[in-house]
Design a protein around this motif. Structure first.
Motif, PDB file in Angstrom:
ATOM      1  N   THR A 284       0.881  -1.325   0.055  1.00 36.58           N
ATOM      2  CA  THR A 284       0.028   0.159  -0.099  1.00 36.58           C
ATOM      3  C   THR A 284       0.908   1.189   0.158  1.00 36.58           C
ATOM      4  O   THR A 284       1.925   1.316   0.788  1.00 36.58           O
ATOM      5  N   LEU A 307      -2.639  -3.364  -2.483  1.00 40.91           N
ATOM      6  CA  LEU A 307      -1.971  -2.293  -3.329  1.00 40.91           C
ATOM      7  C   LEU A 307      -2.799  -1.137  -3.583  1.00 40.91           C
ATOM      8  O   LEU A 307      -2.730  -0.180  -4.502  1.00 40.91           O
ATOM      9  N   LEU A 312      -1.794   2.584 -10.058  1.00 41.56           N
ATOM     10  CA  LEU A 312      -2.230   1.468 -11.021  1.00 41.56           C
ATOM     11  C   LEU A 312      -3.531   1.517 -11.787  1.00 41.56           C
ATOM     12  O   LEU A 312      -3.956   0.385 -11.939  1.00 41.56           O
ATOM     13  N   ILE A 316      -4.791  -2.027 -13.637  1.00 41.38           N
ATOM     14  CA  ILE A 316      -6.025  -2.516 -13.172  1.00 41.38           C
ATOM     15  C   ILE A 316      -6.640  -3.037 -14.637  1.00 41.38           C
ATOM     16  O   ILE A 316      -7.376  -4.099 -14.686  1.00 41.38           O
ATOM     17  N   LEU A 333      -7.370  -2.680  -4.331  1.00 40.93           N
ATOM     18  CA  LEU A 333      -6.775  -1.811  -5.336  1.00 40.93           C
ATOM     19  C   LEU A 333      -7.384  -0.537  -5.229  1.00 40.93           C
ATOM     20  O   LEU A 333      -7.496   0.219  -5.905  1.00 40.93           O
ATOM     21  N   ASN A 336      -6.446   4.293  -6.532  1.00 37.76           N
ATOM     22  CA  ASN A 336      -5.334   4.332  -7.491  1.00 37.76           C
ATOM     23  C   ASN A 336      -5.807   5.237  -8.549  1.00 37.76           C
ATOM     24  O   ASN A 336      -5.113   5.038  -9.729  1.00 37.76           O
ATOM     25  N   ILE A 363     -12.311  -1.807  -4.439  1.00 43.06           N
ATOM     26  CA  ILE A 363     -11.801  -1.201  -5.501  1.00 43.06           C
ATOM     27  C   ILE A 363     -12.425   0.378  -5.211  1.00 43.06           C
ATOM     28  O   ILE A 363     -13.173   0.927  -5.877  1.00 43.06           O
ATOM     29  N   TYR A 366     -11.440   4.713  -7.382  1.00 42.04           N
ATOM     30  CA  TYR A 366     -11.115   4.631  -8.822  1.00 42.04           C
ATOM     31  C   TYR A 366     -11.250   5.747  -9.670  1.00 42.04           C
ATOM     32  O   TYR A 366     -10.964   6.256 -10.410  1.00 42.04           O
TER      33      TYR A 366
END
Length: 884
Positions: A284, A307, A312, A316, A333, A336, A363, A366
């Motif tokens: 992280t 992560l 990313l 992804i 994720l 990111n 997620i 995003y």
């Protein structure tokens, strides 16, 4: 629900009392600790936290196996102090003010041959203490000022398995230098399984780490490079944390310094090649922009991969590395997003379908606008996926039908988005625009609607706490759960949730819903838990929510908007038509009037009605609401705290449901309470009258009551009569009142109580109160914090001293002392009178004496002729008083 934690606390107290673990006759009442005995006396715990101690109490019994001295002000310790604790296995000295002097004496704690755990975190140590007991298995040295570890620092701790040295050098505990670890500092620790060195300003991975390690924490340091050989020997490693090395500093809620040489942490492609037993990898906030698949070639057992807070977004979308993670169960994720970009949709790599063991996917952050079925298509094949979190993405439109394709999803999180009411088919805009045109479109959208500003993430000041937000366990325990809290749903369309006919828990709190439900909005026949708190609901219809026949829990807290308006129809009759409803929360709605004059339900068991206006409802001179709770026949739990009640009308109290077991009346303004009215509530076990305005209280009733809470009042006089309760009362809380003493009759009736709280009262510690003081010092009732918080207010010489420290020997000899005083006073006065008389009235006294003697003896005539005179007087002519 509200007050649930307090309810559990009281039940916990009662269970402890019933098991008899609170009072132990072999423990001195002067011990400022809670004592717990577990496992048939094999574990004896003395818990002395938060007692303002400046030294280790000498009264602690030597049979202690666990001693907790955390959160005090202890400055100095030595091996002499702990010499008697030969059975001690755990010692907690964290959060004190221990200075470096304790590191000097050789053999510190060495005599504690059974000691296994030693906690010295949050002190002022500048180096690791020397001469520690070789039996120690776990050592905590977090948040000190240790910035150096030498080769011989741990040479004597051969049995050490866990070493925690976090936060010795970072922005909240600055040291101004690099944390230094010599090359062979951990070589001797051949049994070490856990090593935590996070927040320490480290610039490299320590060398020669023992191969026995299973968990290694190196997060929040200044490590910029991971070399090929850094982890080669760690063949047994299960967890590796490298988070926040080269952190992503955009909107970081902590002082953040990015890497100066490279933007991200540099990890050699073969750095993880020997970690074939690794199960958790945390990367992280390491500013990664790519994740090479070769990292995971030998990680066949990897279960958890974090992560979050990287760069990313493109990774992804491509996701080559995902093919190597067939055993992965949790993937994070979150956050990111690409800065200054508001995407139209979520772009997931088709390689997500390779994660056949995945159970939890996060997620968040995003940042995209629309969610359609095709956007989540790579996840549909994941048959084991239970949790999907898409919160804080600023989603505006979503096709909820997409979740129909997930067979095993049990928790779906769409919190903190911008989802608006469903009004028709959603538009998936990206198909009409190319990538370049899309970028331009996104830029314009950002200008028009506002891009995610720095404040978006700043409100999540504790990232780790909010990153994995979960629903209330009470909600998710019912089955499949959907969380759409904190969105833009101002009304509910009947087709809004048509795709969730199997859902059991729905959270719609904090949406601003401004709607009058009429029983057709929720097509959710299996729903059992519904949270509609913090909205603007209009309670106009008595048949709202009728479509949900299985509903058991309904949370309507903080919906006061329409309750504040005059002339509005306000009905709660809908609860009568919910046959399975067991828990209803109507707190903090400022309810002062209702169209329905009373509540009715045959199934309701728990009602939380705090933060309303029962003072107005029951203050109506027409008594319109006097039977407000009467028709709740199954109710066992009623909370009517925070209702500004000055009194409770007798008729209103007698109309309370007879099956009540817990009644909360705390935080009102009550001055009088008629305990005789409790006879109707024959099953009542808990009564809370805390934080009211009682000054005197007389308790006498026939009851099965187990807990009575009266803390935080102004009680200066109390009379108790529990003669008819058959000893049922176990817990009595009289803390933070104005009690100076308790009379003898009260002390007699209180003997059946097992747990008595008296702290925060201004007790009288004079001899006139000796009976009460003696009772406290000898009673078998458990009185928590007796040695530290049950203190004297008068006289001044005993002020703030514990009652148990008062010496009653002088009071016991009070009659003897009084007798001796009077005798000595009589003797002294008489001696003084004799001395004064002799000095000033000497001749007068003798004259008087002879005159009296002459009268008593009489006169005799002399029978001789030789006497020429009747009397002969001789005197000193120089004495003026005589010559006169």
């Amino acid at each position: 629900m509200a007050a649930i934690s307090y309810k559990l606390l009281c039940l916990l107290f009662m269970s402890h009392v019933e098991s008899g673990i609170f009072y132990y006759p072999w423990v001195s009442k002067k011990v400022p600790c809670k004592v717990h005995v577990e496992n048939s006396s094999s574990s004896i715990i003395f818990d002395c936290r938060h007692q303002h101690l400046k030294a280790v109490p000498l009264e602690i019994n030597d049979n202690a196996t666990c001693l907790i001295l955390s959160y005090n002000s202890i400055k100095n310790v030595s091996n002499v102090i702990f010499q008697k604790f030969q059975n001690l296995t755990q010692l907690y000295l964290n959060y004190n003010a221990i200075n470096q002097s304790m590191a000097q004496p050789l053999g510190l704690f060495r005599n504690l041959t059974k000691l296994e755990k030693l906690a010295l975190s949050h002190n002022h140590l500048q180096e690791v203490p020397k001469g520690l007991s070789p039996s120690i298995i776990s050592l905590e040295l977090n948040a000190n000022k240790i910035v150096s570890i030498k080769n011989n620092t741990f040479s004597e701790l051969k049995n050490l398995k866990e070493l925690y040295m976090d936060r010795n050098c970072y922005y909240s505990n600055p040291c101004g230098k690099t944390f230094e670890i010599e090359d062979e500092a951990f070589v001797a620790l051949t049994n070490l399984t856990v090593l935590s060195l996070s927040y320490n300003n480290l610039t490299r991975v320590p060398l020669n780490l023992p191969s026995s390690l299973r968990e290694l924490y190196l997060g929040f340091n200044r490590i910029t490079r991971i070399s090929q050989g850094d982890f080669n020997e760690l063949v047994n490693l299960h967890l590796l944390d490298l988070s926040r090395n080269c952190p992503r500093c955009y909107n970081a809620p902590f002082p953040c310094k990015p890497c100066t040489i490279n933007s991200s942490i540099q990890i050699h492609q073969f750095a993880f090649q020997n970690l074939n037993k690794l199960k958790t990898l945390v990367l992280t906030s390491t500013s990664l922009s790519s994740v090479p698949a070769i990292w995971f070639q030998n990680m066949t057992q990897l279960k958890v991969l974090h992560l979050a807070f990287n760069y990313l977004q493109n990774e992804i979308a491509s996701g080559e590395f995902l093919r190597e993670l067939t055993s992965l169960q949790e993937l994070d994720l979150s956050f990111n997003f690409e800065e200054q970009v508001y995407l139209s949709y979520l772009n997931l790599s088709h390689h997500f379908s390779s994660l056949i063991s995945l159970k939890r996917l996060y997620i968040k952050g995003y940042v995209f606008q629309d969610l359609c079925e095709k956007h989540l298509k790579p996840l549909i094949a994941l048959k084991k996926l239970n949790i999907l979190d898409l919160g804080i993405n600023f989603i505006k439109q979503i096709d909820l039908a997409v979740f129909q394709n997930f067979s095993n999803l049990t928790e779906i999180y769409l919190t903190d988005n911008r989802i608006s009411p469903f009004v028709g088919d959603n538009n998936c805009l990206l198909e009409q625009v190319g990538k370049k045109a899309f970028r331009k479109y996104c830029h314009l959208t950002l200008e028009r609607e506002g891009q995610p500003s720095p404040s978006v993430m700043q409100k999540y000041k504790k990232i780790d706490r909010y990153l994995y937000y979960i629903l209330r366990p009470q909600c998710s325990s019912y089955g499949k759960a959907l969380d759409m809290s904190s969105n833009s749903l101002i009304f509910i369309n009947p087709n809004q949730f048509k795709s969730f006919k199997d859902i059991a828990c729905l959270n719609l709190s904090s949406n601003g819903i401004n709607q009058a439900f009429n029983g057709t909005e929720f097509n959710l026949t299996k729903l059992k838990y519904l949270d509609l708190s913090n909205n603007k609901l209009d309670f106009a219809y008595g048949f709202a929510f009728n479509e949900m026949k299985l509903l058991e829990v309904l949370d309507l807290t903080h919906n006061k908007h329409y309750f504040r308006l005059a002339g509005i129809t306000l009905r709660l009759a809908f609860i009568e038509k919910l046959p399975q409803l067991k828990v209803l929360n109507l707190s903090w709605n400022a309810i002062s009037r209702l169209t329905d004059r009373q509540l009715s339900s045959k199934s309701l068991e728990e009602l939380v009605f705090k933060g309303n206006c029962l003072d107005i409802l029951w203050g109506d001179k027409h008594e319109s609401y006097i039977n407000f709770f009467k028709n709740l026949g199954s109710l066992t739990y009623l909370d009517i705290s925070h209702n500004r009640l000055l009194k409770i009308p007798t008729r209103a109290f007698l109309s309370l449901p007879p099956n009540l077991t817990q009644l909360f009346l705390n935080n009102n303004r009550l001055q009088v309470f008629i305990f005789a009215n409790l006879t109707r509530l024959k099953y009542l076990k808990l009564l809370d009258l805390s934080q009211n305005n009682f000054r005197t209280i007389h308790i006498s009733f026939k009851q099965s009551l187990q807990s009575l809470l009266l803390r935080g009042n102004r009680i200066s006089e109390i009379a108790l009569d529990f003669s008819n309760t058959n000893g049922s009362l176990l817990f009595l809380d009289l803390s933070h009142n104005k009690l100076k003493y308790m009379n003898q009759s009260t002390l007699v009736h209180i003997q059946g109580v097992k747990y008595l709280k008296l702290k925060g009262n201004p007790f009288d510690c004079t001899c006139q109160n000796s009976d009460f003081i003696k009772w406290i010092q000898t009673t078998n009732i458990y009185i928590p914090q007796l040695a530290t918080k049950v203190n004297c207010a008068i006289p001044d010489k005993h002020r703030k001293k514990s009652i148990v420290s008062i010496d009653l020997h002088a009071c016991a000899l009070e009659e003897v002392a009084a007798t001796l005083f009077y005798v000595s006073f009589f003797v002294v006065i008489n001696i003084m009178l004799i001395a004064v008389t002799k000095h000033f009235f000497y001749w007068d006294v003798w004259y008087t004496y002879y005159m009296c003697a002459a009268k008593l003896k009489g006169y005799k005539s002399t029978a001789t002729d030789k006497a020429l005179y009747d009397a002969y007087i001789a005197y000193d002519t120089q004495d003026a008083t005589v010559t006169d």
